[in-house]
Motif scaffolding. Structure first.
Motif, PDB file in Angstrom:
ATOM      1  N   MET A   1       0.847  -1.179   0.000  1.00 18.82           N
ATOM      2  CA  MET A   1       0.000   0.000   0.000  1.00 18.82           C
ATOM      3  C   MET A   1       0.896   1.246   0.000  1.00 18.82           C
ATOM      4  SD  MET A   1      -3.090   1.097   2.479  1.00 18.82           S
ATOM      5  CE  MET A   1      -2.381   2.257   3.605  1.00 18.82           C
ATOM      6  N   ILE A   2       0.491   2.222  -0.748  1.00 22.88           N
ATOM      7  CA  ILE A   2       1.250   3.469  -0.843  1.00 22.88           C
ATOM      8  C   ILE A   2       0.448   4.586  -0.184  1.00 22.88           C
ATOM      9  CG2 ILE A   2       2.244   5.183  -2.412  1.00 22.88           C
ATOM     10  CD1 ILE A   2       2.679   2.903  -4.424  1.00 22.88           C
ATOM     11  N   THR A   3       1.119   5.354   0.659  1.00 20.87           N
ATOM     12  CA  THR A   3       0.502   6.513   1.296  1.00 20.87           C
ATOM     13  C   THR A   3       0.953   7.755   0.543  1.00 20.87           C
ATOM     14  OG1 THR A   3       0.598   5.390   3.431  1.00 20.87           O
ATOM     15  CG2 THR A   3       0.276   7.794   3.463  1.00 20.87           C
ATOM     16  N   TYR A   4       0.002   8.583   0.149  1.00 21.50           N
ATOM     17  CA  TYR A   4       0.292   9.795  -0.620  1.00 21.50           C
ATOM     18  C   TYR A   4       0.117  11.020   0.267  1.00 21.50           C
ATOM     19  CZ  TYR A   4      -0.022   6.666  -4.601  1.00 21.50           C
ATOM     20  OH  TYR A   4       0.176   5.629  -5.479  1.00 21.50           O
ATOM     21  N   THR A   5       1.052  11.966   0.131  1.00 19.33           N
ATOM     22  CA  THR A   5       0.998  13.199   0.919  1.00 19.33           C
ATOM     23  C   THR A   5       1.216  14.397   0.017  1.00 19.33           C
ATOM     24  OG1 THR A   5       1.959  11.985   2.777  1.00 19.33           O
ATOM     25  CG2 THR A   5       1.972  14.399   2.913  1.00 19.33           C
ATOM     26  N   TRP A   6       0.285  15.351   0.087  1.00 20.64           N
ATOM     27  CA  TRP A   6       0.398  16.603  -0.669  1.00 20.64           C
ATOM     28  C   TRP A   6       1.258  17.594   0.098  1.00 20.64           C
ATOM     29  CZ3 TRP A   6      -1.378  17.425  -5.491  1.00 20.64           C
ATOM     30  CH2 TRP A   6      -2.385  16.604  -5.987  1.00 20.64           C
ATOM     31  N   SER A   7       1.948  18.432  -0.653  1.00 22.33           N
ATOM     32  CA  SER A   7       2.643  19.578  -0.052  1.00 22.33           C
ATOM     33  C   SER A   7       2.370  20.791  -0.938  1.00 22.33           C
ATOM     34  CB  SER A   7       4.148  19.327   0.059  1.00 22.33           C
ATOM     35  OG  SER A   7       4.725  19.152  -1.225  1.00 22.33           O
ATOM     36  N   ILE A   8       2.224  21.928  -0.291  1.00 24.48           N
ATOM     37  CA  ILE A   8       2.044  23.198  -0.998  1.00 24.48           C
ATOM     38  C   ILE A   8       3.234  24.061  -0.601  1.00 24.48           C
ATOM     39  CG2 ILE A   8       0.551  25.190  -1.387  1.00 24.48           C
ATOM     40  CD1 ILE A   8      -0.731  22.468  -2.151  1.00 24.48           C
ATOM     41  N   SER A   9       4.075  24.413  -1.575  1.00 24.84           N
ATOM     42  CA  SER A   9       5.291  25.158  -1.246  1.00 24.84           C
ATOM     43  C   SER A   9       5.123  26.665  -1.397  1.00 24.84           C
ATOM     44  CB  SER A   9       6.458  24.694  -2.121  1.00 24.84           C
ATOM     45  OG  SER A   9       6.164  24.886  -3.494  1.00 24.84           O
ATOM     46  N   LYS A  10       4.176  27.074  -2.256  1.00 26.54           N
ATOM     47  CA  LYS A  10       4.036  28.507  -2.478  1.00 26.54           C
ATOM     48  C   LYS A  10       2.731  28.784  -3.225  1.00 26.54           C
ATOM     49  CE  LYS A  10       6.907  30.360  -5.517  1.00 26.54           C
ATOM     50  NZ  LYS A  10       8.021  31.019  -6.220  1.00 26.54           N
ATOM     51  N   LEU A  11       2.159  29.946  -2.972  1.00 24.49           N
ATOM     52  CA  LEU A  11       0.983  30.420  -3.713  1.00 24.49           C
ATOM     53  C   LEU A  11       1.346  31.767  -4.339  1.00 24.49           C
ATOM     54  CD1 LEU A  11      -1.811  29.714  -1.046  1.00 24.49           C
ATOM     55  CD2 LEU A  11      -1.223  28.311  -3.030  1.00 24.49           C
ATOM     56  N   ASP A  12       1.241  31.853  -5.673  1.00 22.09           N
ATOM     57  CA  ASP A  12       1.470  33.125  -6.348  1.00 22.09           C
ATOM     58  C   ASP A  12       0.121  33.832  -6.456  1.00 22.09           C
ATOM     59  OD1 ASP A  12       4.110  32.386  -6.690  1.00 22.09           O
ATOM     60  OD2 ASP A  12       3.847  31.742  -8.770  1.00 22.09           O
ATOM     61  N   TRP A  71      -8.713  22.179  -4.468  1.00 25.87           N
ATOM     62  CA  TRP A  71      -8.674  22.812  -5.797  1.00 25.87           C
ATOM     63  C   TRP A  71      -7.827  21.954  -6.749  1.00 25.87           C
ATOM     64  CZ3 TRP A  71      -7.149  28.436  -4.022  1.00 25.87           C
ATOM     65  CH2 TRP A  71      -8.248  29.040  -3.392  1.00 25.87           C
ATOM     66  N   LEU A  72      -6.673  21.463  -6.239  1.00 31.29           N
ATOM     67  CA  LEU A  72      -5.807  20.622  -7.071  1.00 31.29           C
ATOM     68  C   LEU A  72      -6.500  19.317  -7.433  1.00 31.29           C
ATOM     69  CD1 LEU A  72      -2.401  21.115  -5.216  1.00 31.29           C
ATOM     70  CD2 LEU A  72      -3.015  22.020  -7.463  1.00 31.29           C
ATOM     71  N   GLU A  73      -7.105  18.673  -6.441  1.00 31.29           N
ATOM     72  CA  GLU A  73      -7.744  17.382  -6.681  1.00 31.29           C
ATOM     73  C   GLU A  73      -8.926  17.480  -7.640  1.00 31.29           C
ATOM     74  OE1 GLU A  73      -8.373  16.087  -2.618  1.00 31.29           O
ATOM     75  OE2 GLU A  73      -6.540  14.880  -2.681  1.00 31.29           O
ATOM     76  N   SER A  74      -9.565  18.644  -7.696  1.00 32.96           N
ATOM     77  CA  SER A  74     -10.692  18.784  -8.616  1.00 32.96           C
ATOM     78  C   SER A  74     -10.246  19.218 -10.016  1.00 32.96           C
ATOM     79  CB  SER A  74     -11.729  19.770  -8.057  1.00 32.96           C
ATOM     80  OG  SER A  74     -11.170  21.065  -7.962  1.00 32.96           O
ATOM     81  N   ASN A  75      -8.971  19.615 -10.170  1.00 35.97           N
ATOM     82  CA  ASN A  75      -8.506  20.088 -11.475  1.00 35.97           C
ATOM     83  C   ASN A  75      -7.407  19.226 -12.103  1.00 35.97           C
ATOM     84  OD1 ASN A  75      -9.888  22.743 -12.109  1.00 35.97           O
ATOM     85  ND2 ASN A  75      -9.242  23.083  -9.997  1.00 35.97           N
ATOM     86  N   LEU A  76      -6.682  18.473 -11.309  1.00 34.72           N
ATOM     87  CA  LEU A  76      -5.611  17.623 -11.833  1.00 34.72           C
ATOM     88  C   LEU A  76      -6.090  16.194 -12.010  1.00 34.72           C
ATOM     89  CD1 LEU A  76      -2.628  18.780  -9.554  1.00 34.72           C
ATOM     90  CD2 LEU A  76      -3.078  19.474 -11.902  1.00 34.72           C
ATOM     91  N   ASP A  77      -5.407  15.442 -12.864  1.00 37.34           N
ATOM     92  CA  ASP A  77      -5.684  14.013 -13.021  1.00 37.34           C
ATOM     93  C   ASP A  77      -4.889  13.276 -11.944  1.00 37.34           C
ATOM     94  OD1 ASP A  77      -6.117  11.410 -13.775  1.00 37.34           O
ATOM     95  OD2 ASP A  77      -5.598  11.717 -15.892  1.00 37.34           O
ATOM     96  N   VAL A  78      -5.413  13.280 -10.733  1.00 38.22           N
ATOM     97  CA  VAL A  78      -4.717  12.732  -9.572  1.00 38.22           C
ATOM     98  C   VAL A  78      -4.474  11.234  -9.735  1.00 38.22           C
ATOM     99  CG1 VAL A  78      -4.806  12.409  -7.072  1.00 38.22           C
ATOM    100  CG2 VAL A  78      -5.625  14.540  -8.075  1.00 38.22           C
ATOM    101  N   GLY A  79      -5.411  10.518 -10.351  1.00 41.33           N
ATOM    102  CA  GLY A  79      -5.222   9.078 -10.581  1.00 41.33           C
ATOM    103  C   GLY A  79      -3.980   8.813 -11.424  1.00 41.33           C
ATOM    104  N   TYR A  80      -3.787   9.612 -12.459  1.00 43.36           N
ATOM    105  CA  TYR A  80      -2.617   9.457 -13.320  1.00 43.36           C
ATOM    106  C   TYR A  80      -1.330   9.780 -12.552  1.00 43.36           C
ATOM    107  CZ  TYR A  80       0.861  10.462 -16.887  1.00 43.36           C
ATOM    108  OH  TYR A  80       2.018  10.492 -17.623  1.00 43.36           O
ATOM    109  N   ILE A  81      -1.349  10.842 -11.760  1.00 41.20           N
ATOM    110  CA  ILE A  81      -0.166  11.244 -10.990  1.00 41.20           C
ATOM    111  C   ILE A  81       0.203  10.149  -9.988  1.00 41.20           C
ATOM    112  CG2 ILE A  81       0.762  12.931  -9.355  1.00 41.20           C
ATOM    113  CD1 ILE A  81      -1.099  15.019 -10.734  1.00 41.20           C
TER     114      ILE A  81
END
Length: 183
Positions: A1-12, A71-81
């Motif tokens: 099993m793989i655990t996935y963790t998001w990180s946000i480094s900066k907002l422009d 916002w990222l999860e609703s706009n990116l192809d998270v399954g592919y990533i």
């Protein structure tokens, strides 16, 4: 099993637009996957957001990490990533491709040069003269530097890019080196 963790480094952000202030325009994000053995893979990128409508606008001061990730999860192809990260982790256990030396590029062997040195010792006595000869062997190593074309044919990439921004290019190969270093 793989655990996935998001990180946000900066907002422009844009300071002002359509009567709104501090509008998030670009999210700089990363996603890391770690399996149960601790083997990991990461990807990072940035995602540009469209201008929000006044009704859908979230004030910058009230943003949370969870909101930005949604916002990222609703706009990116998270399954592919996640699939890419999973495949990268699996390839660390069983690399699908390995680099072998090219069979037509010969590596020079050390050249052995024998050098004769004669030392003569004379001992004079009334009855005998002794002469001793010694032979000394020295090794010279001849190293032939590969040309750039030979290095490229052997897998070297002079224009390698640091895709995961860890300061290393051509990771896992004999050409692994810090960014900006040429071999």
């Amino acid at each position: 099993m793989i655990t996935y963790t998001w990180s946000i480094s900066k907002l422009d952000c844009a300071p002002a637009e359509n009567g709104l202030t501090n509008i998030v325009k670009v999210i700089h994000w990363g996603l890391t996957g770690v399996d149960e053995s601790g083997v990991s893979a990461s990807i990072s990128n940035s995602y540009p957001l469209p201008s929000p409508s006044p009704e859908a606008f979230t004030d910058y001061s009230t943003l949370t990490k969870e909101t930005v990730i949604s916002w990222l999860e609703s706009n990116l192809d998270v399954g592919y990533i996640k699939s890419r990260l999973s495949n990268e982790i699996a390839s660390q256990y069983n690399p699908p491709i390995t680099s072998l030396p090219l069979p037509w590029i010969r590596v020079e062997e050390p050249v052995v040069v024998e050098e004769e040195t004669t030392t003569t010792e004379e001992t004079t006595t009334t009855e005998e003269t002794t002469t001793t000869e010694e032979t000394t062997t020295t090794e010279e190593t001849t190293t032939t530097e590969q040309t750039l074309e030979e290095k490229i044919a052997d897998g070297y990439n002079p224009d390698a890019r640091d895709g995961d921004e860890d300061g290393i290019v051509q990771e896992g190969t004999k050409w692994e080196r810090p960014v900006g270093t040429e071999l």
